[in-house]
Design an enzyme around this catalytic site. Structure first.
Site, PDB file in Angstrom:
ATOM      1  N   GLU A 187       0.876  -4.086  23.365  1.00 27.02           N
ATOM      2  CA  GLU A 187       1.542  -2.786  23.498  1.00 27.02           C
ATOM      3  C   GLU A 187       0.953  -2.085  24.702  1.00 27.02           C
ATOM      4  O   GLU A 187      -0.281  -2.056  24.814  1.00 27.02           O
ATOM      5  CB  GLU A 187       1.317  -1.939  22.247  1.00 27.02           C
ATOM      6  CG  GLU A 187       2.110  -2.444  21.065  1.00 27.02           C
ATOM      7  CD  GLU A 187       1.952  -1.596  19.810  1.00 27.02           C
ATOM      8  OE1 GLU A 187       1.382  -0.487  19.898  1.00 27.02           O
ATOM      9  OE2 GLU A 187       2.386  -2.042  18.755  1.00 27.02           O
TER      10      GLU A 187
ATOM     11  N   SER B 234       1.201  -8.659  -2.326  1.00 25.91           N
ATOM     12  CA  SER B 234       0.079  -7.819  -1.944  1.00 25.91           C
ATOM     13  C   SER B 234      -1.191  -8.523  -2.375  1.00 25.91           C
ATOM     14  O   SER B 234      -1.121  -9.463  -3.170  1.00 25.91           O
ATOM     15  CB  SER B 234       0.193  -6.498  -2.715  1.00 25.91           C
ATOM     16  OG  SER B 234       0.046  -5.410  -1.856  1.00 25.91           O
ATOM     17  N   ARG B 235      -2.339  -8.020  -1.889  1.00 26.47           N
ATOM     18  CA  ARG B 235      -3.621  -8.603  -2.330  1.00 26.47           C
ATOM     19  C   ARG B 235      -3.725  -8.558  -3.854  1.00 26.47           C
ATOM     20  O   ARG B 235      -4.060  -9.527  -4.491  1.00 26.47           O
ATOM     21  CB  ARG B 235      -4.777  -7.795  -1.735  1.00 26.47           C
ATOM     22  CG  ARG B 235      -5.372  -8.403  -0.493  1.00 26.47           C
ATOM     23  CD  ARG B 235      -6.626  -7.657  -0.111  1.00 26.47           C
ATOM     24  NE  ARG B 235      -6.365  -6.236   0.047  1.00 26.47           N
ATOM     25  CZ  ARG B 235      -6.408  -5.577   1.197  1.00 26.47           C
ATOM     26  NH1 ARG B 235      -6.695  -6.216   2.298  1.00 26.47           N
ATOM     27  NH2 ARG B 235      -6.181  -4.284   1.268  1.00 26.47           N
TER      28      ARG B 235
ATOM     29  N   HIS C  62       6.238   1.924  19.114  1.00 29.30           N
ATOM     30  CA  HIS C  62       5.207   2.342  18.163  1.00 29.30           C
ATOM     31  C   HIS C  62       5.324   3.855  17.855  1.00 29.30           C
ATOM     32  O   HIS C  62       4.387   4.622  18.098  1.00 29.30           O
ATOM     33  CB  HIS C  62       3.803   2.000  18.701  1.00 29.30           C
ATOM     34  CG  HIS C  62       2.768   1.879  17.612  1.00 29.30           C
ATOM     35  ND1 HIS C  62       1.702   1.022  17.686  1.00 29.30           N
ATOM     36  CD2 HIS C  62       2.638   2.519  16.425  1.00 29.30           C
ATOM     37  CE1 HIS C  62       0.961   1.141  16.601  1.00 29.30           C
ATOM     38  NE2 HIS C  62       1.511   2.043  15.816  1.00 29.30           N
ATOM     39  N   ILE C  63       6.481   4.223  17.305  1.00 27.58           N
ATOM     40  CA  ILE C  63       6.756   5.647  17.059  1.00 27.58           C
ATOM     41  C   ILE C  63       6.786   6.001  15.583  1.00 27.58           C
ATOM     42  O   ILE C  63       7.231   7.093  15.209  1.00 27.58           O
ATOM     43  CB  ILE C  63       8.116   6.073  17.681  1.00 27.58           C
ATOM     44  CG1 ILE C  63       9.269   5.230  17.107  1.00 27.58           C
ATOM     45  CG2 ILE C  63       8.076   5.992  19.197  1.00 27.58           C
ATOM     46  CD1 ILE C  63      10.646   5.836  17.365  1.00 27.58           C
TER      47      ILE C  63
ATOM     48  N   GLY D  78       0.852  -1.190   0.000  1.00 31.31           N
ATOM     49  CA  GLY D  78       0.000   0.000   0.000  1.00 31.31           C
ATOM     50  C   GLY D  78       0.885   1.237   0.000  1.00 31.31           C
ATOM     51  O   GLY D  78       2.050   1.189  -0.406  1.00 31.31           O
ATOM     52  N   ARG D  79       0.322   2.340   0.499  1.00 29.25           N
ATOM     53  CA  ARG D  79       1.061   3.612   0.476  1.00 29.25           C
ATOM     54  C   ARG D  79       2.410   3.508   1.193  1.00 29.25           C
ATOM     55  O   ARG D  79       3.433   3.956   0.689  1.00 29.25           O
ATOM     56  CB  ARG D  79       0.234   4.711   1.163  1.00 29.25           C
ATOM     57  CG  ARG D  79      -0.935   5.198   0.365  1.00 29.25           C
ATOM     58  CD  ARG D  79      -1.757   6.147   1.208  1.00 29.25           C
ATOM     59  NE  ARG D  79      -2.489   5.394   2.204  1.00 29.25           N
ATOM     60  CZ  ARG D  79      -3.809   5.315   2.276  1.00 29.25           C
ATOM     61  NH1 ARG D  79      -4.550   5.987   1.440  1.00 29.25           N
ATOM     62  NH2 ARG D  79      -4.401   4.588   3.213  1.00 29.25           N
TER      63      ARG D  79
ATOM     64  N   SER E  56       3.874  -2.456  11.027  1.00 33.86           N
ATOM     65  CA  SER E  56       2.416  -2.440  10.780  1.00 33.86           C
ATOM     66  C   SER E  56       1.645  -2.681  12.077  1.00 33.86           C
ATOM     67  O   SER E  56       1.299  -1.708  12.766  1.00 33.86           O
ATOM     68  CB  SER E  56       2.036  -3.441   9.689  1.00 33.86           C
ATOM     69  OG  SER E  56       2.205  -4.767  10.136  1.00 33.86           O
TER      70      SER E  56
HETATM   71  C1  GLV Z   1      -0.320   3.936  13.554  1.00 37.71           C
HETATM   72  O1  GLV Z   1       0.005   2.849  13.854  1.00 37.71           O
HETATM   73  C2  GLV Z   1      -1.350   4.231  12.617  1.00 37.71           C
HETATM   74  O2  GLV Z   1      -2.085   3.329  12.191  1.00 37.71           O
HETATM   75  O3  GLV Z   1      -1.490   5.413  12.268  1.00 37.71           O
END
Ligand code: GLV
Length: 321
Positions: A267, A178-179, A286-287, A156-157, A237
């Site tokens: 988390e 990917s899908r 998760h930064i 994806g993006r 992800s």
């Molecule tokens: C962060 O994990 C988001 O999904 O924006």
């Protein structure tokens, strides 16, 4: 009477300013500990909208208790914390914040990869702790990334942005699963979508897919066993895409060279978790979207989604089940 939005954590002030300018009352949770599920329900019952974080579970019980809400605006691109089916049954639109964090997230994946491949953490420790006694011709030897293959799972993006940085910046060859086949990606790199198995045989494997029932524990004993012994594994992800027990075994037994995780399950990951005892892993809390620029833009979109939702208008960015 003014509409009220409950924000489950302090977010950049651009959001609150915008909301107040639009005559919306803002109630922000300021405790260090995030609100519990029950507290979100309690606060949600007093508001017409919620700005939620990716770590707030908005499940069926929540929607049964807060079915009056006019909009939920997730301060994230991912919405796996939200029961989208029940939200849709209750006709509550769900907003998210795509695009503006794409580069920040891809940059963090790159940080993790470079830090692993150049032994950054042990070498910083060596210099800082007085172990730097001579120039070491054989010390801290890393792995060159040029001409190596980067296998992206989920193109994806963010996957595409990471591919671009690694191909045009580092000279890596791109492989992806990917899908769907993605014609402009195929054209750009003169490739085609690969099977999962083929992608896993790359020198670096990086996860960029959504978390859903088909990607939960996509990385497990079987899929890790297809990776090369010298390969690096990166995940920016969602933690649940990986079976962490299997990842631990794989790293402990040096079945792959190293892993860089910005996301874990759960988390926060408790400091006693066995993963922290390994030398060949880097874990960040998760930064990935944590740049001032990205977070300000996320806050602006999150506030705009609330404003539009309260007016009964289409959100700037929304997701459906
Ligand atoms: C962060 O994990 C988001 O999904 O924006």
């Amino acid at each position: 009477m003014k509409d009220k939005v409950f924000i489950t954590r302090e977010i950049p002030s651009v959001a609150t300013e915008l909301l107040k300018e639009n005559n919306i009352e803002v109630d922000t949770w300021t405790d260090l500990a995030p609100p519990t599920k029950e507290e979100i329900i309690q606060e949600g019952q007093k508001a017409q909208a919620i700005i939620s974080m990716v770590s707030d579970p908005l499940d069926k019980v929540f929607f049964e208790s807060c079915s009056h809400l006019k909009v939920i605006s997730n301060f994230a691109v991912g919405v796996n914390n939200i029961d989208l089916k029940t939200a849709s049954k209750k006709n509550i639109p769900i907003g998210n914040t795509p695009d503006v964090l794409t580069d920040a997230t891809a940059d963090l994946a790159l940080c993790l990869l470079l830090a692993l491949s150049r032994n950054l953490l042990p070498s910083i420790k060596n210099a800082k702790e007085g172990d730097w006694r001579r120039w070491e011709p054989l010390g801290f030897l890393g792995t060159a990334l040029q001409k190596k293959s980067l296998g992206i799972i989920g193109m994806g993006r963010i996957g595409q942005s990471f591919a671009k940085k690694c191909h045009f910046g580092l000279g890596m060859n791109i492989v992806y699963h990917s899908r769907n086949d993605i014609p402009h990606v195929n054209e750009e790199y003169k490739i085609q979508k690969s099977s999962l198995e083929e992608t896993l045989r790359s020198d670096v494997v990086s996860i960029h897919c959504d978390l859903n029932s088909s990607t939960k524990h996509l990385m497990n004993r079987r899929t890790f066993s297809l990776m090369k012994k010298e390969a690096y594994f990166i995940n920016t992800s969602r933690g649940e895409v990986v079976d962490q027990k299997d990842l631990f075994e794989v790293l402990k037994n040096n079945k792959i060279k190293g892993a860089g995780l910005d996301v874990t399950s759960p988390e926060p990951l408790p400091p006693t978790d066995e993963l922290f005892g390994l030398e060949n892993i880097i874990i960040t809390p998760h930064i990935a979207s944590a740049t001032k620029e990205a977070r300000d833009q996320m806050a602006t979109i999150a506030a705009k989604n609330v404003i539009l939702g309260l007016r009964g208008q289409e959100l700037l960015h929304s997701v459906t089940s």
